[in-house]
Design a protein around this motif. Structure first.
Motif, short mmCIF file in Angstrom:
data_model
loop_
_atom_site.label_atom_id
_atom_site.label_comp_id
_atom_site.label_asym_id
_atom_site.label_seq_id
_atom_site.Cartn_x
_atom_site.Cartn_y
_atom_site.Cartn_z
N LEU A 463 0.84 -1.19 0.00
CA LEU A 463 0.00 0.00 0.00
C LEU A 463 0.88 1.25 0.00
N ASP A 464 0.42 2.29 -0.69
CA ASP A 464 1.21 3.53 -0.69
C ASP A 464 0.46 4.65 0.04
N ASP A 465 1.02 5.87 0.02
CA ASP A 465 0.45 6.96 0.81
C ASP A 465 -0.89 7.47 0.29
N SER A 466 -1.37 6.94 -0.82
CA SER A 466 -2.70 7.32 -1.29
C SER A 466 -3.77 6.39 -0.75
N ASP A 467 -3.38 5.36 0.01
CA ASP A 467 -4.33 4.40 0.58
C ASP A 467 -4.71 4.82 1.99
N CYS A 468 -5.99 4.68 2.29
CA CYS A 468 -6.51 4.95 3.63
C CYS A 468 -6.56 3.64 4.40
N MET A 469 -5.90 3.58 5.55
CA MET A 469 -5.82 2.33 6.29
C MET A 469 -7.17 1.93 6.88
N VAL A 470 -8.00 2.92 7.23
CA VAL A 470 -9.33 2.59 7.74
C VAL A 470 -10.17 1.98 6.62
N ASP A 471 -10.05 2.53 5.44
CA ASP A 471 -10.79 2.02 4.29
C ASP A 471 -10.30 0.62 3.90
N ILE A 472 -8.99 0.40 3.95
CA ILE A 472 -8.43 -0.92 3.66
C ILE A 472 -8.94 -1.94 4.67
N CYS A 473 -8.96 -1.55 5.93
CA CYS A 473 -9.47 -2.43 6.98
C CYS A 473 -10.94 -2.77 6.72
N LYS A 474 -11.70 -1.78 6.32
CA LYS A 474 -13.12 -2.01 6.01
C LYS A 474 -13.27 -2.98 4.84
N VAL A 541 -8.08 -5.09 11.83
CA VAL A 541 -8.52 -4.04 12.74
C VAL A 541 -7.46 -3.77 13.80
N LEU A 542 -6.99 -4.85 14.44
CA LEU A 542 -6.03 -4.68 15.53
C LEU A 542 -4.70 -4.13 15.03
N SER A 543 -4.24 -4.60 13.87
CA SER A 543 -2.94 -4.14 13.38
C SER A 543 -2.99 -2.69 12.92
N THR A 544 -4.10 -2.28 12.28
CA THR A 544 -4.19 -0.88 11.84
C THR A 544 -4.41 0.05 13.02
N HIS A 555 -10.08 10.59 11.39
CA HIS A 555 -11.42 10.29 10.90
C HIS A 555 -12.49 10.64 11.93
N VAL A 556 -12.24 10.36 13.22
CA VAL A 556 -13.29 10.53 14.23
C VAL A 556 -13.25 11.90 14.91
N VAL A 557 -12.08 12.53 14.98
CA VAL A 557 -11.96 13.83 15.64
C VAL A 557 -12.04 14.97 14.63
N ASP A 558 -11.17 14.92 13.62
CA ASP A 558 -11.12 16.00 12.62
C ASP A 558 -12.13 15.81 11.49
N LYS A 559 -12.72 14.61 11.42
CA LYS A 559 -13.64 14.27 10.34
C LYS A 559 -12.98 14.46 8.98
N LYS A 560 -11.71 14.05 8.90
CA LYS A 560 -10.94 14.14 7.68
C LYS A 560 -10.29 12.79 7.38
N CYS A 561 -10.15 12.49 6.09
CA CYS A 561 -9.41 11.29 5.65
C CYS A 561 -8.08 11.76 5.08
N PRO A 562 -6.97 11.57 5.80
CA PRO A 562 -5.67 12.08 5.34
C PRO A 562 -5.28 11.61 3.95
N ALA A 563 -5.72 10.40 3.57
CA ALA A 563 -5.36 9.87 2.25
C ALA A 563 -6.32 10.32 1.16
N GLY A 564 -7.42 10.94 1.55
CA GLY A 564 -8.38 11.42 0.55
C GLY A 564 -9.17 10.31 -0.11
N LYS A 565 -9.41 9.23 0.61
CA LYS A 565 -10.13 8.10 0.03
C LYS A 565 -11.59 8.05 0.45
N CYS A 566 -11.88 8.42 1.68
CA CYS A 566 -13.24 8.28 2.21
C CYS A 566 -14.11 9.44 1.72
#
Length: 626
Positions: A463-474, A541-544, A555-566
């Motif tokens: 995975l590269d810096d354009s991937d969102c780890m929360v989205d990958i986990c989902k 889930v646990l590893s991410t 995602h939960v505090v700033d309501k932002k996706c740093p990778a721009g995927k969500c």
């Protein structure tokens, strides 16, 4: 071919066939008598017309009158899937990539007739400033590989038993039947340190010994070819490129544990592997190395194919056994091991394809040879399906203990398009995401487990810096929830709740409490599920959470996706590059874009549906997501 009636007759046949196969790589232009062209016949390359390439090459060879001095052979996967279809010319050892049927004429006329390498079809090595490379040995993709399980893939015709025999095929089986007692075979496998390559890593020799020590009677050997991990194709490539190695290994296992029947449980979505297995079984029976009175001995061993319907959970041993028996494909309570009571309640030895593929080489070359590869805890090599955001996609086989960094940056060629490495997911949907600070971790069962991941069957997703780890986990949770058999509550309901929480987080509805609940629920599911699918499903889930907690917080505090995927957490913004052409206003379904002609427009983010229609229509690239 006629039936081989004894081990001595087999050894004589090997002596006759071996020189021709050795000459492919070892003879020189000075003693050249015939050129051989090998063309990849794996699923990936056949889907890209490699069979048509073979037909065109043969036709062009006939047109120039070289039928007696050049031959074209179908072979198995070379591994470098990103550059297929692959054509290899011996004895020159020239490796052509991304060949098309239209290239056949040029290869024949230039290479075979005029003795000139077709430069445009050579691989360009990124580490050498994209210099053209003729030989695969000089490519970074192959330099650090050591092929044991894949030793014959890309070298022999999988549909010709004589080619397998010419590579010492069935010699290991003959050696076992004629020179070794069953317990001596098991002792050799135990000494090799071979561990199961299907995921759990259980010592193979101990499993064989446990099955052998049960009371005499009906026993079974089962090969798990139900390769279900997304992006994994190791077992498929072995079965397509070297099916006889698995048949031979199963027969060796049958001899050592006292079984005369084997089953290969293979998913029906592998039609080419099934076709080649059928051909291999028929040829092996005709040759007398499978079936009744193998090599003139009293040992009998027959193999049948059983087709899976694509259920991921049937890769788990007890669910697989249920499926073979015609029952619902769901796991059993493990109150006893399959080696004691497995298929039809009889002692059963179950290994996966890659595990079996190592056995003939271990018997032929010895346990001490095998332990020269790998580490003390994890001997031998491991095959990985390397994919994702990586330059060199394909199958790689490396000694255990090779680091993740070596695979990603040396064999894999690094991250394309100037992006930065972010993580590597090992073990498929049941594995974990490994961050850059653990890139120097050696690949073995113990080391990967210590950083929250697992070997698994061998999937490796970069995975590269354009991937969102929360989205990958989902994404992985969506897969495991879909594939759960539903038998146990932790997996059936618990993983569904995990997925719902992840969906809320990616939609901007998550809270910090959700992060606490995610970890607690994931741990509970891991500890209480019935089988490996449920126990390992929470690993992403646990590893991410452990490695990318800041991304969850964003995602939960700033309501932002740093990778721009969500999508739900992104705002579409019109920049100063806007020319006021009004095209975006015309395509916006929500009518949330305003502005005058030839003036910068604005987007009302409270009304925006985030459909992306405006961005797609803007020819000035003036609309961005942030």
């Amino acid at each position: 071919m006629s039936k081989i009636k004894s081990f001595d007759e087999l050894k004589n046949l090997v002596s006759e066939l071996k020189p021709a196969l050795d000459m492919r790589e070892n003879h020189t232009k000075e003693n050249l008598t015939k050129r051989e062209i090998l063309v990849c016949g794996g699923t990936g390359c056949t889907s890209a017309d490699s069979i048509k390439i073979i037909e065109n090459l043969r036709s062009e060879i006939k047109n120039v009158g070289l039928e007696n001095s050049a031959e074209v052979h179908l072979t198995g996967c070379f591994g470098f899937c990103a550059k297929g279809p692959i054509v290899k010319v011996f004895p020159d050892n020239v490796f052509y990539v991304q060949v098309t049927p239209n290239d056949a004429k040029e290869i024949v006329n230039e290479h075979l007739v005029n003795h000139k390498v077709v430069e445009r079809l050579l691989f360009e090595e990124p580490s050498l400033d994209h210099k053209k490379v003729e030989k695969h040995d000089d490519m970074s993709f192959y330099k650090k590989q050591s092929r044991v399980a894949l030793r014959n893939c890309g070298h022999i015709n999988p549909e010709n038993v004589n080619e397998y025999i010419g590579c010492d095929g069935y010699i290991a089986l003959g050696k076992c039947i004629n020179e070794l007692a069953p317990d001596e075979v098991i002792a050799e496998v135990k000494a090799s340190g071979l561990r199961g390559r299907g995921g759990a890593g259980f010592p193979t020799g101990i499993k064989w010994e446990s099955t052998a020590q049960t009371s005499p009677g009906k026993k079974y050997v089962v090969c798990n070819a139900d390769e279900g991990d997304p992006g994994a194709f190791m077992d498929r490539s072995i079965l397509e490129g070297d099916p006889h190695s698995v048949l031979e290994a199963m027969a060796i296992c049958g001899y050592s544990i006292g079984a005369d029947t084997g089953y290969i449980y293979i998913r029906a979505e592998y039609p080419l592997a099934i076709e080649r297995l059928k051909t291999a079984i028929a040829q092996a029976e005709e040759a007398g190395v499978l079936g009744e009175n193998i090599l003139g001995s009293n040992f009998n061993f027959n193999i049948e194919l059983k087709y899976g319907a694509g259920a991921f959970v049937c890769g788990e041993g007890t669910a697989l056994i249920n499926s073979i028996e015609g029952k619902r494909g769901e796991p059993r309570m493990k109150t006893y091991s399959s080696s004691k009571r497995g298929l039809w309640d009889k002692p059963t030895c179950l290994n996966n394809v890659e595990t079996f593929a190592n056995i003939p080489a271990i018997i032929n070359k010895g346990a001490s040879w095998f332990t020269e590869y790998g580490t003390q805890d994890s001997s031998g090599t491991k095959v990985f399906a390397l994919g994702g955001k990586i330059s060199n996609v394909g199958l790689v086989e490396v000694p255990m203990g090779t680091t993740l960094r070596e695979i990603v940056y040396e064999i894999g060629g690094g991250i394309p398009d100037g992006r930065n490495f972010k993580a590597v997911q090992t073990g498929g949907p049941s594995g974990g995401c490994i961050a850059s600070n653990n890139l120097d971790t050696p690949i073995d069962f113990k080391s990967l487990s210590s950083i929250g991941s697992m070997m698994g069957s061998g999937g490796m997703l970069v995975l590269d810096d354009s991937d969102c780890m929360v989205d990958i986990c989902k994404f992985f949770l969506e897969f495991t929830v879909e594939e759960s058999c539903g038998k146990c509550t932790p997996c059936r309901i618990g993983n569904k709740r995990l997925l719902e929480m992840l969906e809320n987080i990616t939609e901007g509805k998550g809270t910090k409490q959700d992060l606490v609940d995610l970890k607690e629920l994931a741990t509970t599911i891991k500890n209480t599920s019935l089988c490996g699918l449920g126990k390992c499903a929470p690993n992403p889930v646990l590893s991410t959470l452990n490695n990318f907690y800041d991304e969850y917080l964003a995602h939960v505090v700033d309501k932002k996706c740093p990778a721009g995927k969500c999508q739900s957490l992104l705002d579409y913004v019109i920049t100063d590059a806007c020319k006021g052409c009004t095209k975006c206003t015309k395509v916006c379904p929500a009518g949330c874009i305003t502005g005058k002609v030839k003036e910068k427009h604005e987007i009302d983010t409270t009304k925006c549906l985030k459909c992306g229609a405006c961005m797609d229509s803007c020819k000035f690239n003036a609309i961005i997501k942030q």
